[in-house]
Each structure stands twice: as structure tokens, then as C-alpha cells.
Scaffold this motif. Structure first.
Motif, PDB file in Angstrom:
ATOM      1  N   THR A 174     -73.212 -33.920  71.044  1.00  0.00           N
ATOM      2  CA  THR A 174     -72.940 -32.489  71.237  1.00  0.00           C
ATOM      3  C   THR A 174     -71.979 -32.181  72.375  1.00  0.00           C
ATOM      4  O   THR A 174     -71.638 -31.013  72.587  1.00  0.00           O
ATOM      5  CB  THR A 174     -74.250 -31.731  71.511  1.00  0.00           C
ATOM      6  OG1 THR A 174     -74.842 -32.245  72.725  1.00  0.00           O
ATOM      7  CG2 THR A 174     -75.233 -31.875  70.371  1.00  0.00           C
ATOM      8  N   SER A 175     -71.546 -33.174  73.116  1.00  0.00           N
ATOM      9  CA  SER A 175     -70.769 -32.916  74.324  1.00  0.00           C
ATOM     10  C   SER A 175     -69.271 -32.764  74.082  1.00  0.00           C
ATOM     11  O   SER A 175     -68.500 -32.559  75.031  1.00  0.00           O
ATOM     12  CB  SER A 175     -71.002 -34.040  75.346  1.00  0.00           C
ATOM     13  OG  SER A 175     -70.675 -35.303  74.791  1.00  0.00           O
ATOM     14  N   GLY A 176     -68.854 -32.842  72.824  1.00  0.00           N
ATOM     15  CA  GLY A 176     -67.440 -32.717  72.505  1.00  0.00           C
ATOM     16  C   GLY A 176     -67.096 -31.353  71.931  1.00  0.00           C
ATOM     17  O   GLY A 176     -67.681 -30.334  72.302  1.00  0.00           O
ATOM     18  N   THR A 177     -66.174 -31.329  70.984  1.00  0.00           N
ATOM     19  CA  THR A 177     -65.710 -30.107  70.330  1.00  0.00           C
ATOM     20  C   THR A 177     -65.685 -30.334  68.830  1.00  0.00           C
ATOM     21  O   THR A 177     -65.198 -31.368  68.355  1.00  0.00           O
ATOM     22  CB  THR A 177     -64.288 -29.746  70.807  1.00  0.00           C
ATOM     23  OG1 THR A 177     -64.293 -29.587  72.228  1.00  0.00           O
ATOM     24  CG2 THR A 177     -63.810 -28.452  70.149  1.00  0.00           C
ATOM     25  N   THR A 178     -66.199 -29.386  68.063  1.00  0.00           N
ATOM     26  CA  THR A 178     -66.186 -29.511  66.612  1.00  0.00           C
ATOM     27  C   THR A 178     -64.752 -29.667  66.120  1.00  0.00           C
ATOM     28  O   THR A 178     -63.903 -28.811  66.398  1.00  0.00           O
ATOM     29  CB  THR A 178     -66.822 -28.275  65.953  1.00  0.00           C
ATOM     30  OG1 THR A 178     -68.170 -28.152  66.416  1.00  0.00           O
ATOM     31  CG2 THR A 178     -66.823 -28.404  64.442  1.00  0.00           C
ATOM     32  N   PRO A 179     -64.437 -30.743  65.401  1.00  0.00           N
ATOM     33  CA  PRO A 179     -63.051 -30.991  64.988  1.00  0.00           C
ATOM     34  C   PRO A 179     -62.646 -30.120  63.799  1.00  0.00           C
ATOM     35  O   PRO A 179     -63.137 -30.302  62.691  1.00  0.00           O
ATOM     36  CB  PRO A 179     -63.055 -32.471  64.620  1.00  0.00           C
ATOM     37  CG  PRO A 179     -64.470 -32.768  64.236  1.00  0.00           C
ATOM     38  CD  PRO A 179     -65.340 -31.854  65.031  1.00  0.00           C
ATOM     39  N   ALA A 180     -61.748 -29.186  64.010  1.00  0.00           N
ATOM     40  CA  ALA A 180     -61.268 -28.316  62.942  1.00  0.00           C
ATOM     41  C   ALA A 180     -60.279 -29.031  62.034  1.00  0.00           C
ATOM     42  O   ALA A 180     -60.034 -28.602  60.908  1.00  0.00           O
ATOM     43  CB  ALA A 180     -60.624 -27.071  63.534  1.00  0.00           C
ATOM     44  N   PRO A 235     -69.322 -37.517  70.105  1.00  0.00           N
ATOM     45  CA  PRO A 235     -69.627 -36.256  70.786  1.00  0.00           C
ATOM     46  C   PRO A 235     -69.188 -35.009  70.016  1.00  0.00           C
ATOM     47  O   PRO A 235     -69.643 -33.903  70.324  1.00  0.00           O
ATOM     48  CB  PRO A 235     -68.860 -36.383  72.112  1.00  0.00           C
ATOM     49  CG  PRO A 235     -68.782 -37.849  72.355  1.00  0.00           C
ATOM     50  CD  PRO A 235     -68.567 -38.443  70.995  1.00  0.00           C
ATOM     51  N   ASP A 236     -68.306 -35.169  69.021  1.00  0.00           N
ATOM     52  CA  ASP A 236     -67.828 -34.029  68.239  1.00  0.00           C
ATOM     53  C   ASP A 236     -68.684 -33.747  67.006  1.00  0.00           C
ATOM     54  O   ASP A 236     -68.581 -32.661  66.415  1.00  0.00           O
ATOM     55  CB  ASP A 236     -66.391 -34.273  67.767  1.00  0.00           C
ATOM     56  CG  ASP A 236     -65.404 -34.360  68.919  1.00  0.00           C
ATOM     57  OD1 ASP A 236     -65.775 -34.011  70.061  1.00  0.00           O
ATOM     58  OD2 ASP A 236     -64.256 -34.793  68.679  1.00  0.00           O
ATOM     59  N   ARG A 237     -69.518 -34.697  66.594  1.00  0.00           N
ATOM     60  CA  ARG A 237     -70.161 -34.613  65.279  1.00  0.00           C
ATOM     61  C   ARG A 237     -71.184 -33.484  65.171  1.00  0.00           C
ATOM     62  O   ARG A 237     -71.459 -33.002  64.070  1.00  0.00           O
ATOM     63  CB  ARG A 237     -70.809 -35.957  64.927  1.00  0.00           C
ATOM     64  CG  ARG A 237     -69.801 -37.016  64.574  1.00  0.00           C
ATOM     65  CD  ARG A 237     -70.414 -38.388  64.502  1.00  0.00           C
ATOM     66  NE  ARG A 237     -71.410 -38.504  63.453  1.00  0.00           N
ATOM     67  CZ  ARG A 237     -72.220 -39.550  63.314  1.00  0.00           C
ATOM     68  NH1 ARG A 237     -72.151 -40.562  64.184  1.00  0.00           N
ATOM     69  NH2 ARG A 237     -73.097 -39.587  62.332  1.00  0.00           N
ATOM     70  N   ALA A 238     -71.752 -33.047  66.317  1.00  0.00           N
ATOM     71  CA  ALA A 238     -72.707 -31.925  66.296  1.00  0.00           C
ATOM     72  C   ALA A 238     -72.431 -30.972  67.454  1.00  0.00           C
ATOM     73  O   ALA A 238     -73.336 -30.310  67.956  1.00  0.00           O
ATOM     74  CB  ALA A 238     -74.136 -32.447  66.358  1.00  0.00           C
ATOM     75  N   ALA A 239     -71.179 -30.863  67.839  1.00  0.00           N
ATOM     76  CA  ALA A 239     -70.814 -30.140  69.061  1.00  0.00           C
ATOM     77  C   ALA A 239     -71.175 -28.657  69.022  1.00  0.00           C
ATOM     78  O   ALA A 239     -71.402 -28.041  70.073  1.00  0.00           O
ATOM     79  CB  ALA A 239     -69.327 -30.304  69.332  1.00  0.00           C
ATOM     80  N   SER A 240     -71.233 -28.065  67.836  1.00  0.00           N
ATOM     81  CA  SER A 240     -71.506 -26.620  67.741  1.00  0.00           C
ATOM     82  C   SER A 240     -72.959 -26.298  67.433  1.00  0.00           C
ATOM     83  O   SER A 240     -73.315 -25.117  67.320  1.00  0.00           O
ATOM     84  CB  SER A 240     -70.613 -25.999  66.664  1.00  0.00           C
ATOM     85  OG  SER A 240     -69.259 -26.021  67.054  1.00  0.00           O
ATOM     86  N   LEU A 241     -73.816 -27.301  67.302  1.00  0.00           N
ATOM     87  CA  LEU A 241     -75.229 -27.050  67.014  1.00  0.00           C
ATOM     88  C   LEU A 241     -75.861 -26.287  68.173  1.00  0.00           C
ATOM     89  O   LEU A 241     -75.847 -26.760  69.313  1.00  0.00           O
ATOM     90  CB  LEU A 241     -75.961 -28.374  66.789  1.00  0.00           C
ATOM     91  CG  LEU A 241     -77.410 -28.299  66.317  1.00  0.00           C
ATOM     92  CD1 LEU A 241     -77.500 -27.695  64.914  1.00  0.00           C
ATOM     93  CD2 LEU A 241     -78.050 -29.683  66.325  1.00  0.00           C
TER      94      LEU A 241
END
Length: 236
Positions: free
Chosen positions: A175-181, A189-195
Motif C-alpha cells: 500500500t505504500s506506493g501509487t496505484t498505477p494508471a 507497493p502499488d498493487r493495493a495503494a488505494s485500498l
């Protein structure tokens, strides 16, 4: 998507005490999890609500039965659908003519807020999108559109070439990244960043899904209902 209406459950219709990854109820719908409490996974019969009115009689349901109050950094839980390459050739993935695709579904949860759906391919590439549960315990139709990907060809065989991940719980490792648009080299870290919450945090939490559909383009159309015999044969 095979068994998108959750009609077929050849193994069993309900499994209690789920704490690890595997197939526990409806065919094709896999639980992927680690250190995220204890769950009951079941095929749920629908008797009312908007999904029932749209023609769905079954759903896959997740109920937290033992909470994990302290989420470890490496905790994770998501429902996973795995595609064979033979079923993905229409995406033209990895070519200059690659296609956008849209995933739509009916969803109901005890917990409102933002959830993440991530697509991850066999070439270690991923892309993500979000959907919002607006009203608790109410069936809502959602869709997520994924952009075309001109890198990473899907093999034209029965190997696993693309996974869809509906995230329910995740530690900071996810969760510590950014959701990849846009499609990118997979970064955990991007795979659940917006949960926006942890569905494993309380035994009052539940989540159910039906009507899964994936199609080319950026518009979600109505579900194509199929006969039970057709879905059973496809699952087999």
C-alpha cells in the motif's frame, strides 16, 4: 470470464476457517492471502437486491470470522481470477494495436470506501484502478477500465498470462506506493495503494461479488447470462 455469475461450485459451496491461499467455493474464484485473519468463503444464494433484479442468483461471499487487528507489513488478501493466454488474444497485448479493456462486476460490502482492482500479467507488468462502495450492504455495479498495453505479449497457450486482483486487505508492503494508471513493471507497493481500509480488521466485515465480465473497449455493457450447463462445461 468463466463462471462470472458464480453459478458453479464443484468443490463445495462453503469453507470455514480459511487462512491461506486456495480455491474454496465457487469455481475459478481463488483466495490469495497471508496473515489476514480467518474467513468463511461461500457461494451465496441471492434472494433480493439490485443484482438479483439484474438476473443473478449466486455470488461469492467473504466473511471475516477472526479479525487481524494488527496488520503486518507483509499481510495481503485479494480475490484472484486467473486467465489462460488462449483467452486473451483479443487484447493484442504487446503489439502496436493493443486494446483497452474493461472489467465490470456487481459488488456488495459491509464497508464503504475505496477499493483497488489490479491486473497483473506474466511479464511482470501491472496496472490498477479503483472503485468505490457508496452504500453499505447494498448491491452496486462497478467497472474499471485498463489502458492498452503495447509491451508484454500474452502467450497463445494455456499458461497463466493475466490475473485480476480484487484487494480486501494489505500491509504497507502493498500500500505504500501509487496505484498505477498505466502499465508498469510490477511494484508490490502499488498493487493495493488505494485500498482505504482493512477488511480483515473486524468480524463485522464482509464482501460479496458477482456478474464478473471483461470486454474490449472502455464501456461496460450488460452481463451476458449463460446457461448453467455452459458454465459447468467451461469450468470442467
Amino acid at each position: 470470464i468463466i463462471n462470472g455469475a458464480m453459478q458453479v461450485a464443484q468443490r463445495t459451496t462453503s469453507t470455514t476457517g480459511v487462512t491461506s491461499s486456495g480455491y474454496y467455493a465457487t469455481d475459478r474464484m481463488r483466495v490469495s492471502m497471508g496473515d489476514s485473519g480467518t474467513w468463511t468463503v461461500a457461494q451465496e444464494a441471492l434472494s433480493s437486491g439490485a443484482a438479483k433484479e439484474a438476473g443473478f442468483s449466486m455470488a461469492t461471499r467473504f466473511d471475516c470470522t477472526t479479525a487481524d487487528a494488527s496488520v503486518a507489513s507483509d499481510s495481503y488478501m485479494y480475490m484472484q481470477y486467473k486467465f489462460e493466454g488462449l483467452d486473451l488474444q483479443g487484447l493484442a497485448k504487446g503489439t502496436s494495436g493493443a486494446n483497452t479493456f474493461t472489467v465490470s462486476f456487481w459488488i456488495k460490502s459491509s464497508t464503504t470506501g475505496v477499493y483497488q482492482l489490479t491486473a497483473r500479467d506474466a511479464n511482470s507488468r501491472c496496472c490498477g484502478g479503483t472503485y468505490t462502495i457508496s452504500v453499505a450492504d447494498t448491491w452496486e455495479k462497478k467497472s474499471v477500465t485498463f489502458p492498452a498495453d503495447t509491451s508484454g505479449v500474452c502467450a497463445n497457450d494455456n499458461s497463466g498470462e493475466l490475473d485480476l486482483e480484487w484487494w480486501l486487505a494489505a500491509g504497507t508492503d502493498y500500500t505504500s506506493g501509487t496505484t498505477p494508471a498505466a502499465w508498469e513493471t510490477t511494484s508490490n507497493p502499488d498493487r493495493a495503494a488505494s485500498l482505504s481500509h482493512q477488511m480483515s480488521s473486524a468480524t463485522s466485515k464482509d464482501w460479496a461479488i458477482t456478474g464478473l465480465k471483461m470486454e474490449l473497449g472502455s464501456t461496460a455493457t450488460d452481463y451476458d447470462h449463460r446457461r448453467y450447463a455452459e458454465e459447468l462445461s467451461a469450468c470442467q
